[in-house]
Write an enzyme that holds these catalytic residues in place. Sequence first.
Site, PDB file in Angstrom:
ATOM      1  N   GLU A 119      -1.932   6.083  -0.617  1.00  0.00           N
ATOM      2  CA  GLU A 119      -3.266   6.432   0.044  1.00  0.00           C
ATOM      3  C   GLU A 119      -3.193   7.509   0.643  1.00  0.00           C
ATOM      4  O   GLU A 119      -4.242   8.202  -0.051  1.00  0.00           O
ATOM      5  CB  GLU A 119      -3.352   4.795   0.647  1.00  0.00           C
ATOM      6  CG  GLU A 119      -5.279   4.671   0.442  1.00  0.00           C
ATOM      7  CD  GLU A 119      -5.424   3.668   1.749  1.00  0.00           C
ATOM      8  OE1 GLU A 119      -4.897   3.297   2.712  1.00  0.00           O
ATOM      9  OE2 GLU A 119      -7.134   3.644   1.894  1.00  0.00           O
ATOM     10  N   HIS A 174       0.978  -1.020  -0.206  1.00  0.00           N
ATOM     11  CA  HIS A 174      -0.313  -0.287  -0.197  1.00  0.00           C
ATOM     12  C   HIS A 174       0.875   0.645   0.142  1.00  0.00           C
ATOM     13  O   HIS A 174       1.986   1.420   0.911  1.00  0.00           O
ATOM     14  CB  HIS A 174      -0.812  -0.006   1.156  1.00  0.00           C
ATOM     15  CG  HIS A 174      -1.874  -0.947   1.154  1.00  0.00           C
ATOM     16  ND1 HIS A 174      -2.039  -2.457   0.797  1.00  0.00           N
ATOM     17  CD2 HIS A 174      -3.447  -0.256   1.761  1.00  0.00           C
ATOM     18  CE1 HIS A 174      -3.096  -3.033   1.403  1.00  0.00           C
ATOM     19  NE2 HIS A 174      -4.450  -1.959   1.292  1.00  0.00           N
TER      20      HIS A 174
END
Length: 335
Positions: free
Chosen positions: A197, A194
């Site tokens: 974001e 990730h």
Amino acid sequence: MKNFISLLPKVELHLHIEGTLEPELMLQLAQRNNIDIPFNSIEEVKNAYNFSNLQSFLDIYYQGANVLIHQQDFFDLTWAYLLRCKQDNVLHTEIFFDPQTHTARGISFDTVINGIHRALEQAKVELGISSQLIMCFLRHLDEQSAFETLAQAQPHQDKIIAVGLDSSELGNPAGKFERVFKQAISQGFLTVAHAGEEGPASSIHEALELLQISRIDHGVRCVDDPELVEQLIKARTPLTVCPLSNLKLKVFAQMEQHNIVELLRKGLCVTINSDDPSYFGGYMTDNFLAVTNAHEVSKAEAAQFTFNAIEASFISDSEKERLNTATQNYLQLHQ
Ligand code: HPA
Ligand code: ZN
């Protein structure tokens, strides 16, 4: 368009299995396992799903996972998700799981992975859905805990295609896990993370350089760095974008402002995914529809999200060809 999207073949690449825990199953498992949760009804659970940012979601998400105790619980959780995949014509899915969320509560790694894996095997036979598993490290925990998790995964390496990185991005840079990822790579795991974001475009750079990732999970903040965007286009680096998640966690104020269609038209390998569908209000078809309702998108563009996901998936070339053919045939028939 709604019918076209519903029946369109789909491939999901960004899905946390713990994030598919529906309020109904949460209450059922709480009762079955005698676990105290601060909710008495489905309405009470749903009312708690009001998030202001990533952390406010994570607090509730980890609390929900407390009801998962036995191998059968992990099976039931995964099977319920796979039935939703069938409804949405998801042909292949690559699923994240967070072992540390469970081992920290005294649940063994084996219990978690064996329950999930049994459901995936059954889905292959009974639902015709193929899958891969990606083990995520929680980035708010330390390097030592990640190394321990990697060691626990060793006997199950045949069931896990890649390692990933999730949880709180701000304050927990990719570099914290460089050495763990190096070891995972040396053991034959692919890597994803990730990035971008809530964090800035520089965190995407960092994940690409230090963790050797094959895909960026989310990555929508890449637009703040035009050079990075050019690099991602050239390398066809996939972004696993999660539209409803981004809306719920206030990454974008409105779906009309989401940049996924702009990124698609620039030539990035962007894909549509559901992230934590129980918490964010929708599975794959809902996420596709959220995008196509807010943006003018042709059928060919909608199908391109599937072609991108096939390209970005961790499956063999022959499997990719089979999925591409199914999607091409569908598009041709419904243009
Ligand atoms: N971001 C970071 N960690 C997560 C997410 C997410 O969207 N979903 C579940 N864990
Ligand atoms: Zn995620």
